[in-house]
Design an enzyme around this catalytic site. Structure first.
Site: not given
Ligand code: TGC
Ligand code: FAD
Length: 392
Positions: A145, A169, A348, A371, A373
């Site tokens: 996250s 992942w 079932g 993408e 949580t």
């Molecule tokens: P924060 O300080 O809020 O932001 C850092 C910089 O980023 C800018 N920013 C964005 N820019 C463009 N689009 C967005 N959506 C943006 N959100 C933030 C922000 O303005 C800042 O810019 P600057 O110039 O001031 O530096 O960052 P933070 O470290 O406090 O984190 C914020 C948080 C928690 C919302 C972010 O880290 C987050 O969204 N975490 C979730 C991680 C996540 O979604 N991972 C996904 C991995 S990929 C995946 O799961 C693919 S699965 C695909 C599939 O199989 O379909």
């Molecule tokens: P964690 O970040 O460890 O979170 C664990 C729990 O803590 C969650 O319930 C979360 O909501 C909670 N939590 C975390 N921080 C906070 C907070 N500040 N306050 C309150 N609660 C909090 N990633 C990629 O980069 N590319 C991919 O292609 C991709 N594909 C994926 C495919 C699959 C099938 C899966 C399962 C995951 C994939 N991911 C990918 C990773 C995915 O984006 C992460 O699993 C997700 O962002 C959560 O990270 P984590 O699993 O480390 O959970």
């Protein structure tokens, strides 16, 4: 598995809001899913294998880069069309939609937006046809996250970069030809690098034993002193905002996709409730089952309206990250609730592979996590309305 008799619910006549082109694109994707995905998907999910034979068809229905300009091989469509394609693919299976999302929004999008012209011309046409499949490496073992904490890094060695670290992942990793990888330079600034299969020190072990998204291949990306050519750095954006910008596009597609999974569960449960007789009448004639179905169609309709409006805002370039978060969070939770209720309605039979519901339900456990949580999206909305980030 039962024959695919899917009939899409449209309770508020939302088709009236679509253009003829939108409907054609949606119906083409729907027909393809019925013909190519539904007959095989249960078997591939049970065997935990991605059906690679679907790749050319996914490209044909616009599943790879629907909104990427045609000059780079994309389909040049608008955001509603993109959403409708994701909806239809996920109606078939979230894992297949994952491949499409990753390719479109997490690989083609950053190359298009943050790459130079040479990189666009080199990679985008091959990604659009599915000749190349890509993956996106952001998440690390200790930084999910909170991707800003990543430790994967690269050093400038003069004529190349030296990349070290690991991602986990990662969807499509085990068979992808290229990976868009996010890593920190020596100053701690995040950049995107295109890493190609075959580069020495780059391996992609598969993650086994998943109960969810079984028809999608997930793996790690391991970089052990990988020499990356300098021309593979995406030059036009750096910082955490670069990968997060890609996520906006993917999360938007997921908001639509989740509706597809929900519609399939609702439609299956509705048909079952009309056919299944208990106590001498269809279970659909009982108040308890009607309550479930009535709530399902209400929630689907609300999600359809939310997502359609978001698509209009995206077409106008006005959608915010927080609006996208709200739709992703709401629609995935909605789909998961519907899948759980629909599964119960089949008794079932609901736990078997004869029906798609249990597969959708298990898949959605990944969709609610990746993408961003469910809780992280709530915090994004909380920050947006209060002005206080509560992550740290
Ligand atoms: P924060 O300080 O809020 O932001 C850092 C910089 O980023 C800018 N920013 C964005 N820019 C463009 N689009 C967005 N959506 C943006 N959100 C933030 C922000 O303005 C800042 O810019 P600057 O110039 O001031 O530096 O960052 P933070 O470290 O406090 O984190 C914020 C948080 C928690 C919302 C972010 O880290 C987050 O969204 N975490 C979730 C991680 C996540 O979604 N991972 C996904 C991995 S990929 C995946 O799961 C693919 S699965 C695909 C599939 O199989 O379909
Ligand atoms: P964690 O970040 O460890 O979170 C664990 C729990 O803590 C969650 O319930 C979360 O909501 C909670 N939590 C975390 N921080 C906070 C907070 N500040 N306050 C309150 N609660 C909090 N990633 C990629 O980069 N590319 C991919 O292609 C991709 N594909 C994926 C495919 C699959 C099938 C899966 C399962 C995951 C994939 N991911 C990918 C990773 C995915 O984006 C992460 O699993 C997700 O962002 C959560 O990270 P984590 O699993 O480390 O959970």
């Amino acid at each position: 598995m039962k024959p695919d008799l899917f009939k899409a619910p449209d309770y508020y006549l939302l088709d009236d809001l679509l253009t003829e082109e939108h409907k054609l694109i949606r119906d083409t994707a729907r027909a393809w899913v019925k013909k190519e995905v539904s007959p095989i998907i249960e078997d591939f999910a049970q065997r935990a294998e991605f059906p690679k034979q679907l790749i050319p068809g996914l490209a044909e229905i616009g599943g790879f880069g629907p909104y990427i300009p045609t000059e780079y091989g994309g389909a040049g469509l608008d955001q509603i069309s993109y959403g409708l394609i994701m909806q239809e693919i996920e109606r078939g299976d979230s894992g297949i939609r994952s491949t499409s999302s990753v390719q479109s929004s997490l690989v083609m999008y950053p190359i298009w937006k943050y790459g130079n012209e040479e990189q666009r011309k080199k990679y985008l046409p091959k990604l659009a046809t599915g000749e190349y499949i890509g993956c996106f490496g952001l998440t690390e073992p200790d930084y999910g996250s909170n991707p800003g904490g990543m430790v994967t890094n690269f050093k400038d060695m003069g004529d190349h970069y030296l990349l070290n670290g690991a991602k986990m992942w990662i969807s499509n990793a085990p068979f992808a030809q290229i990976a868009v990888v996010w890593a920190k330079n020596e100053e701690g600034r995040i950049h995107g690098l295109i890493v190609e299969r075959g580069m020495e020190g780059f391996t992609t072990p598969e993650t086994h034993n998943k109960w969810s998204l079984r028809a999608s291949a997930t793996g790690e990306l391991i970089f052990d002193n990988v020499k990356v050519p300098k021309e593979n750095l995406l030059p036009n954006k750096s910082g955490l905002g670069a990968p997060l910008g890609c996520l906006d596009s993917a999360r938007y597609g997921i908001a639509w996709g989740a509706i597809g999974a929900a519609m399939d569960c609702y439609d299956t449960a509705l048909r079952y409730s009309q056919e299944r007789i208990q106590f001498d009448k269809p279970i659909g004639a009982t108040q308890l089952q009607q309550k479930k179905l009535a709530e399902m169609i209400t929630e689907i309709t609300k999600a359809q309206l939310l997502t359609w409006r978001l698509g209009v805002l995206r077409n106008e370039g006005r959608a915010t990250t927080a609006q996208i978060s709200m739709a992703k969070r709401n629609n995935v939770a909605m789909a998961l609730d519907i899948a759980r209720d629909a599964r119960q309605m089949l008794g079932g039979m609901g736990i078997t592979g004869e029906y798609s519901i249990m597969r959708h339900m298990m898949n959605l456990e990944s969709v609610v996590t990746y993408e961003g949580t469910h809780d992280i999206h709530l915090l994004i909305t909380g920050m947006d309305v209060t002005g206080f980030p509560a992550f740290k």
